[in-house]
Design a protein around this motif. Structure first.
Motif, PDB file in Angstrom:
ATOM      1  N   SER A 285       0.850  -1.190   0.000  1.00 12.55           N
ATOM      2  CA  SER A 285       0.000   0.000   0.000  1.00 12.55           C
ATOM      3  C   SER A 285       0.885   1.239   0.000  1.00 12.55           C
ATOM      4  CB  SER A 285      -0.936   0.008   1.205  1.00 12.55           C
ATOM      5  OG  SER A 285      -0.198   0.076   2.397  1.00 12.55           O
ATOM      6  N   LYS A 286       0.282   2.369  -0.359  1.00  9.74           N
ATOM      7  CA  LYS A 286       1.008   3.635  -0.386  1.00  9.74           C
ATOM      8  C   LYS A 286       0.038   4.743  -0.021  1.00  9.74           C
ATOM      9  CE  LYS A 286       3.857   6.569  -3.370  1.00  9.74           C
ATOM     10  NZ  LYS A 286       4.789   6.939  -2.361  1.00  9.74           N
ATOM     11  N   ALA A 287       0.522   5.685   0.782  1.00 10.67           N
ATOM     12  CA  ALA A 287      -0.284   6.842   1.182  1.00 10.67           C
ATOM     13  C   ALA A 287       0.137   8.053   0.359  1.00 10.67           C
ATOM     14  CB  ALA A 287      -0.112   7.126   2.658  1.00 10.67           C
ATOM     15  N   PHE A 288      -0.841   8.823  -0.060  1.00 12.68           N
ATOM     16  CA  PHE A 288      -0.618  10.075  -0.775  1.00 12.68           C
ATOM     17  C   PHE A 288      -1.266  11.165   0.060  1.00 12.68           C
ATOM     18  CE2 PHE A 288      -0.795   6.697  -3.885  1.00 12.68           C
ATOM     19  CZ  PHE A 288       0.316   6.941  -4.674  1.00 12.68           C
ATOM     20  N   ASP A 289      -0.456  12.035   0.628  1.00 16.40           N
ATOM     21  CA  ASP A 289      -0.959  13.106   1.488  1.00 16.40           C
ATOM     22  C   ASP A 289      -0.914  14.441   0.761  1.00 16.40           C
ATOM     23  OD1 ASP A 289      -1.355  11.358   3.643  1.00 16.40           O
ATOM     24  OD2 ASP A 289       0.735  11.559   4.253  1.00 16.40           O
ATOM     25  N   ASN A 290      -1.897  15.278   1.063  1.00 21.77           N
ATOM     26  CA  ASN A 290      -1.974  16.632   0.509  1.00 21.77           C
ATOM     27  C   ASN A 290      -1.867  16.644  -1.010  1.00 21.77           C
ATOM     28  OD1 ASN A 290      -2.211  17.833   3.088  1.00 21.77           O
ATOM     29  ND2 ASN A 290      -0.014  17.558   3.360  1.00 21.77           N
ATOM     30  N   GLN A 291      -2.681  15.830  -1.638  1.00 21.34           N
ATOM     31  CA  GLN A 291      -2.673  15.724  -3.096  1.00 21.34           C
ATOM     32  C   GLN A 291      -3.543  16.782  -3.742  1.00 21.34           C
ATOM     33  OE1 GLN A 291      -0.997  13.415  -5.325  1.00 21.34           O
ATOM     34  NE2 GLN A 291       0.150  13.486  -3.432  1.00 21.34           N
ATOM     35  N   GLY A 292      -3.169  17.138  -4.956  1.00 22.13           N
ATOM     36  CA  GLY A 292      -3.996  17.969  -5.818  1.00 22.13           C
ATOM     37  C   GLY A 292      -4.623  17.027  -6.836  1.00 22.13           C
ATOM     38  N   ASN A 293      -4.105  17.032  -8.047  1.00 26.57           N
ATOM     39  CA  ASN A 293      -4.565  16.108  -9.079  1.00 26.57           C
ATOM     40  C   ASN A 293      -3.540  14.993  -9.229  1.00 26.57           C
ATOM     41  OD1 ASN A 293      -6.703  17.859  -9.550  1.00 26.57           O
ATOM     42  ND2 ASN A 293      -5.557  19.007 -11.065  1.00 26.57           N
ATOM     43  N   MET A 294      -4.018  13.790  -9.490  1.00 22.76           N
ATOM     44  CA  MET A 294      -3.110  12.670  -9.711  1.00 22.76           C
ATOM     45  C   MET A 294      -3.788  11.617 -10.570  1.00 22.76           C
ATOM     46  SD  MET A 294      -3.011  10.481  -6.145  1.00 22.76           S
ATOM     47  CE  MET A 294      -2.295   9.024  -6.874  1.00 22.76           C
ATOM     48  N   VAL A 295      -2.977  10.737 -11.146  1.00 22.76           N
ATOM     49  CA  VAL A 295      -3.475   9.648 -11.986  1.00 22.76           C
ATOM     50  C   VAL A 295      -2.922   8.346 -11.429  1.00 22.76           C
ATOM     51  CG1 VAL A 295      -3.457   8.646 -14.305  1.00 22.76           C
ATOM     52  CG2 VAL A 295      -3.587  11.117 -14.021  1.00 22.76           C
TER      53      VAL A 295
ATOM     54  N   ALA B 171      -6.691   4.141 -16.630  1.00 27.50           N
ATOM     55  CA  ALA B 171      -6.242   5.186 -15.717  1.00 27.50           C
ATOM     56  C   ALA B 171      -7.409   5.746 -14.924  1.00 27.50           C
ATOM     57  CB  ALA B 171      -5.553   6.292 -16.494  1.00 27.50           C
ATOM     58  N   PHE B 172      -7.157   6.009 -13.652  1.00 30.55           N
ATOM     59  CA  PHE B 172      -8.124   6.664 -12.776  1.00 30.55           C
ATOM     60  C   PHE B 172      -7.578   8.053 -12.462  1.00 30.55           C
ATOM     61  CE2 PHE B 172      -8.912   2.224 -12.186  1.00 30.55           C
ATOM     62  CZ  PHE B 172     -10.281   2.137 -12.039  1.00 30.55           C
ATOM     63  N   ASN B 173      -8.379   9.069 -12.736  1.00 22.32           N
ATOM     64  CA  ASN B 173      -7.980  10.446 -12.465  1.00 22.32           C
ATOM     65  C   ASN B 173      -8.612  10.898 -11.158  1.00 22.32           C
ATOM     66  OD1 ASN B 173      -6.538  10.949 -14.909  1.00 22.32           O
ATOM     67  ND2 ASN B 173      -8.489  10.966 -15.954  1.00 22.32           N
ATOM     68  N   PHE B 174      -7.784  11.432 -10.261  1.00 20.90           N
ATOM     69  CA  PHE B 174      -8.251  12.006  -9.009  1.00 20.90           C
ATOM     70  C   PHE B 174      -8.021  13.510  -9.118  1.00 20.90           C
ATOM     71  CE2 PHE B 174      -7.120   7.679  -8.071  1.00 20.90           C
ATOM     72  CZ  PHE B 174      -8.124   7.254  -7.208  1.00 20.90           C
ATOM     73  N   MET B 175      -9.090  14.291  -8.995  1.00 21.70           N
ATOM     74  CA  MET B 175      -8.982  15.729  -9.172  1.00 21.70           C
ATOM     75  C   MET B 175      -9.433  16.465  -7.915  1.00 21.70           C
ATOM     76  SD  MET B 175     -10.278  16.115 -13.128  1.00 21.70           S
ATOM     77  CE  MET B 175     -11.923  16.446 -12.612  1.00 21.70           C
ATOM     78  N   ASP B 176      -8.655  17.442  -7.525  1.00 22.49           N
ATOM     79  CA  ASP B 176      -9.018  18.305  -6.415  1.00 22.49           C
ATOM     80  C   ASP B 176      -9.879  19.429  -6.977  1.00 22.49           C
ATOM     81  OD1 ASP B 176      -9.256  19.812  -4.163  1.00 22.49           O
ATOM     82  OD2 ASP B 176      -7.123  20.255  -3.967  1.00 22.49           O
TER      83      ASP B 176
END
Length: 65
Positions: A27-37, A45-50
């Protein structure tokens, strides 16, 4: 900004927007993200958008921004 924890129970490694792999069974944690794929082999691909303070149009029942 948002925090996301990805647990990979998939058969293959996942690939993040910066090319970092998340091997199967880890597993991996992503903290304080904006946009990521997040790329999933065989799925896409899954797009995560702030969205900042905006809300998703057409979903008035969601209170979070």
């Amino acid at each position: 900004m948002y925090n996301l924890r990805v647990e990979n129970n998939y058969s293959w490694a996942l690939k993040t927007h910066d090319g970092t792999p998340i091997p199967s069974g880890t597993s991996k944690a992503f903290d304080n993200q904006g946009n990521m794929v997040l790329e999933v082999t065989g799925i896409g691909a899954f797009n995560f958008m702030d969205l900042g303070e905006k809300k998703l149009p057409g979903y008035p029942e969601i209170n979070e921004t």
